[in-house]
Scaffold this active site. Structure first.
Site, PDB file in Angstrom:
ATOM      1  N   HIS A  67      -2.871   0.616  -4.271  1.00 35.61           N
ATOM      2  CA  HIS A  67      -2.156  -0.450  -4.988  1.00 35.61           C
ATOM      3  C   HIS A  67      -2.291  -0.193  -6.484  1.00 35.61           C
ATOM      4  O   HIS A  67      -3.389  -0.294  -7.032  1.00 35.61           O
ATOM      5  CB  HIS A  67      -2.740  -1.824  -4.647  1.00 35.61           C
ATOM      6  CG  HIS A  67      -2.329  -2.316  -3.291  1.00 35.61           C
ATOM      7  ND1 HIS A  67      -1.447  -3.346  -3.102  1.00 35.61           N
ATOM      8  CD2 HIS A  67      -2.650  -1.878  -2.053  1.00 35.61           C
ATOM      9  CE1 HIS A  67      -1.253  -3.539  -1.808  1.00 35.61           C
ATOM     10  NE2 HIS A  67      -1.985  -2.662  -1.152  1.00 35.61           N
ATOM     11  N   SER A 119       0.830  -1.219   0.000  1.00 43.52           N
ATOM     12  CA  SER A 119       0.000   0.000   0.000  1.00 43.52           C
ATOM     13  C   SER A 119       0.857   1.258   0.000  1.00 43.52           C
ATOM     14  O   SER A 119       1.697   1.444   0.882  1.00 43.52           O
ATOM     15  CB  SER A 119      -0.875   0.055   1.259  1.00 43.52           C
ATOM     16  OG  SER A 119      -1.883  -0.890   1.186  1.00 43.52           O
TER      17      SER A 119
END
Ligand code: HPA
Length: 272
Positions: free
Chosen positions: A61, A30
């Site tokens: 992402h 992330s």
């Protein structure tokens, strides 16, 4: 795991990907997707064009595979990952590592965003993963044994390579970044942990907590990869502060740390 799913995915990548061994594989978690510095790009493919991987459903992402050169290193980067909590099978979670293995890659950097359990940690700190605790009771290696993925009972004494950890510490020191060694606790998600769970992981020796990385690291270690693991602390874990947790906070903290992440990779990769 169904190996045909990997064959299909590999078959959709350009021949260039397999023409010469890849020196380094990178899995970006992330918020890490903008952390790469590239001198030359050989191939760029969206996850939605890779069968059995598919577009990530998680904000932060990027969902892109990039084969590139930085310095004298040929690097394959997976910008974004699939998680078991997305309802996909283990194949989609470990597919990036399996493809790296087929590219002749033997060194892997895994990164993630994590909640800080150790009271010495605050958002923006790095944790160089020394070891992990799989709290989930699941494992991608469950199922038929495939000798190309190593032993039936692979050793996990040193999942995260000591030499690579030392190099990461050297990078952090040089760049004056706050970084400490730590143990990563893997939870299934997608909900954040309860304060009681965090206390129990703390008692078990965990410093950070997150919902990724361990399945890929276990699979890669079994296959013989040298692994470096790096967490960016994006928040205090549940109950460590009084604040409630949300994903936006994770994405924002990762965004704020972008310059540091990029500098970290630039310096670290040149040390390899
Ligand atoms: N818990 C689990 N996963 C996470 C966290 C957390 O606090 N922060 C970022 N990913």
């Amino acid at each position: 795991m169904n190996t045909l799913l990997f064959d299909k995915a590999a078959g959709c990548l350009p021949d260039e990907c397999f023409s010469r061994p890849v020196d380094l594989g990178i899995m970006l978690g992330s918020g890490w997707s903008d952390a790469l510095t590239m001198d030359e790009v050989y191939a760029r493919i969206s996850y939605s064009d890779i069968p059995n991987l598919g577009a990530s459903t998680v904000k932060g992402h990027a969902g892109e595979f990039i084969l590139y050169r930085y310095g004298n290193k040929r690097i394959a980067a997976w910008c974004g990952r699939r998680h078991f909590y997305e309802g996909v099978g283990w194949e989609s979670v470990v597919l990036p590592v399996e493809i790296l293995r087929r590219m002749g890659c033997q060194t892997l950097i895994v990164t993630n965003a994590a909640g800080g359990i150790n009271p010495a940690l605050r958002p923006g700190d790095f944790v160089i993963i020394r070891d992990h605790i799989n709290t989930v009771g699941l494992n991608p290696l469950i199922g038929a044994h495939h000798p190309e993925w190593g032993e039936r009972f692979p050793d996990m004494t040193e999942v995260y390579n000591k030499h690579l950890s030392e190099l990461m510490h050297a990078t952090a020191n040089k760049l004056d970044l706050r970084a400490m060694d730590g143990v990563y606790a893997y939870t299934l998600g997608p909900c954040y942990e309860t304060p009681a769970e965090i206390l129990s992981y703390k008692a078990q020796g965990a410093d950070v907590v997150g919902m990724s990385t361990v399945p890929e690291a276990v699979f890669a270690k079994a296959c013989g990869f040298k692994i470096a693991g790096l967490s960016l602390v994006t928040n205090f874990a549940a109950g460590i502060s009084r604040r409630e947790l949300n994903h936006q906070e994770v994405v924002d903290a990762a965004n704020e740390a972008k310059t540091k992440m990029k500098a970290f990779f630039e310096d670290f990769i040149l040390r390899l």
